[in-house]
Design a protein around this motif. Structure first.
Motif, short mmCIF file in Angstrom:
data_model
loop_
_atom_site.label_atom_id
_atom_site.label_comp_id
_atom_site.label_asym_id
_atom_site.label_seq_id
_atom_site.Cartn_x
_atom_site.Cartn_y
_atom_site.Cartn_z
N ASN A 1 0.87 -1.17 0.00
CA ASN A 1 0.00 0.00 0.00
C ASN A 1 0.91 1.22 0.00
O ASN A 1 2.01 1.19 0.55
N PHE A 2 0.47 2.27 -0.67
CA PHE A 2 1.35 3.40 -0.94
C PHE A 2 0.56 4.69 -1.04
O PHE A 2 -0.67 4.68 -1.13
N VAL A 3 1.28 5.79 -1.05
CA VAL A 3 0.73 7.10 -1.38
C VAL A 3 1.69 7.77 -2.36
O VAL A 3 2.87 7.40 -2.43
N ILE A 4 1.16 8.74 -3.09
CA ILE A 4 2.00 9.56 -3.96
C ILE A 4 2.29 10.85 -3.20
O ILE A 4 1.38 11.49 -2.68
N GLN A 5 3.56 11.20 -3.14
CA GLN A 5 3.97 12.44 -2.49
C GLN A 5 5.00 13.12 -3.38
O GLN A 5 6.07 12.55 -3.65
N ARG A 6 4.66 14.31 -3.86
CA ARG A 6 5.56 15.08 -4.74
C ARG A 6 6.05 14.24 -5.93
O ARG A 6 7.23 14.22 -6.24
N ARG A 7 5.14 13.54 -6.57
CA ARG A 7 5.46 12.70 -7.74
C ARG A 7 6.53 11.66 -7.44
O ARG A 7 7.41 11.37 -8.25
N THR A 8 6.43 11.09 -6.24
CA THR A 8 7.20 9.91 -5.88
C THR A 8 6.25 8.93 -5.23
O THR A 8 5.18 9.31 -4.75
N VAL A 9 6.63 7.65 -5.21
CA VAL A 9 5.85 6.62 -4.53
C VAL A 9 6.45 6.45 -3.14
O VAL A 9 7.66 6.28 -2.99
N LEU A 10 5.59 6.46 -2.14
CA LEU A 10 6.03 6.31 -0.76
C LEU A 10 5.33 5.12 -0.14
O LEU A 10 4.10 5.01 -0.22
N PHE A 11 6.10 4.21 0.46
CA PHE A 11 5.50 3.08 1.17
C PHE A 11 6.29 2.81 2.45
O PHE A 11 7.39 3.32 2.63
N ARG A 12 5.69 2.02 3.33
CA ARG A 12 6.32 1.66 4.59
C ARG A 12 6.67 0.18 4.58
O ARG A 12 5.99 -0.63 3.97
N THR A 13 7.75 -0.15 5.29
CA THR A 13 8.15 -1.55 5.36
C THR A 13 9.02 -1.76 6.61
O THR A 13 9.31 -0.82 7.35
N ALA A 14 9.42 -3.00 6.80
CA ALA A 14 10.33 -3.38 7.88
C ALA A 14 11.58 -3.98 7.24
O ALA A 14 11.65 -4.13 6.01
N GLN A 15 12.54 -4.35 8.05
CA GLN A 15 13.73 -5.05 7.55
C GLN A 15 13.29 -6.34 6.87
O GLN A 15 12.35 -6.99 7.32
N GLY A 16 13.95 -6.71 5.80
CA GLY A 16 13.61 -7.96 5.12
C GLY A 16 13.94 -7.90 3.65
O GLY A 16 14.58 -6.96 3.16
N THR A 17 13.48 -8.91 2.94
CA THR A 17 13.79 -9.07 1.52
C THR A 17 13.31 -7.89 0.69
O THR A 17 14.03 -7.40 -0.20
N LYS A 18 12.09 -7.42 0.95
CA LYS A 18 11.55 -6.28 0.18
C LYS A 18 12.46 -5.07 0.31
O LYS A 18 12.85 -4.46 -0.69
N LEU A 19 12.79 -4.73 1.54
CA LEU A 19 13.64 -3.55 1.77
C LEU A 19 15.02 -3.75 1.15
O LEU A 19 15.52 -2.89 0.43
N PHE A 20 15.63 -4.89 1.43
CA PHE A 20 16.98 -5.15 0.94
C PHE A 20 17.04 -5.08 -0.59
O PHE A 20 17.87 -4.38 -1.16
N SER A 21 16.13 -5.79 -1.25
CA SER A 21 16.19 -5.83 -2.71
C SER A 21 15.81 -4.49 -3.34
O SER A 21 16.30 -4.14 -4.41
N ALA A 22 14.94 -3.72 -2.67
CA ALA A 22 14.53 -2.43 -3.22
C ALA A 22 15.66 -1.40 -3.17
O ALA A 22 15.90 -0.70 -4.15
#
Length: 135
Positions: free
Chosen positions: A42-63
């Motif tokens: 789940n995300f929001v657009i802020q100043r023509r960027t994509v913003l999302f929240r996460t924790a430590q893990g594969t998603k964060l590391f690979s992103a």
């Protein structure tokens, strides 16, 4: 739809950002060990960027460790739909002012897990298409 009508319309950059702003669920695509990984976020657009929240893990590391990411969101009705894809770079917000700005958004994790980190995807390219479904 008339036989000669094109069922696909290419969207402008402004239209693409506007449509992205109208939904809150998308897919983050990363590469990890040479293999594609796809994460619903789940995300929001802020100043023509994509913003999302996460924790430590594969998603964060690979992103944030990869050179590039892709992000896709879409929506549809019975008559048609749209899809927007952006390609860019992701980074974890670390500056106090960036974090405070992110905390002003309505971005709340959908599931009751700790997601203390904000990640911003800055677009290097954005493309969108609108589709008219046939009858």
């Amino acid at each position: 739809m008339p036989a000669d009508a094109d069922p696909v319309t290419v969207l402008s950059e402004d239209e693409s950002w506007s449509l992205l702003s109208s939904v809150s669920l998308g897919r983050l695509v990363t590469i990890l060990d040479g293999q594609p990984e796809i994460f619903p976020v789940n995300f929001v657009i802020q100043r023509r960027t994509v913003l999302f929240r996460t924790a430590q893990g594969t998603k964060l590391f690979s992103a944030v460790m990869g050179d590039r990411v892709a992000f896709e969101a879409d929506d549809h009705t019975a008559a048609g739909g749209w899809s927007v894809i952006l390609k860019g770079r992701a980074h974890v917000l670390s500056a106090t002012e960036e974090i405070l700005e992110a905390e002003e958004t309505p971005l709340i994790p959908w599931i009751p897990t700790m997601k203390p980190l904000y990640v911003r995807v800055v677009a290097l390219e954005i493309t969108g298409r609108r589709f008219e479904f046939g009858t």
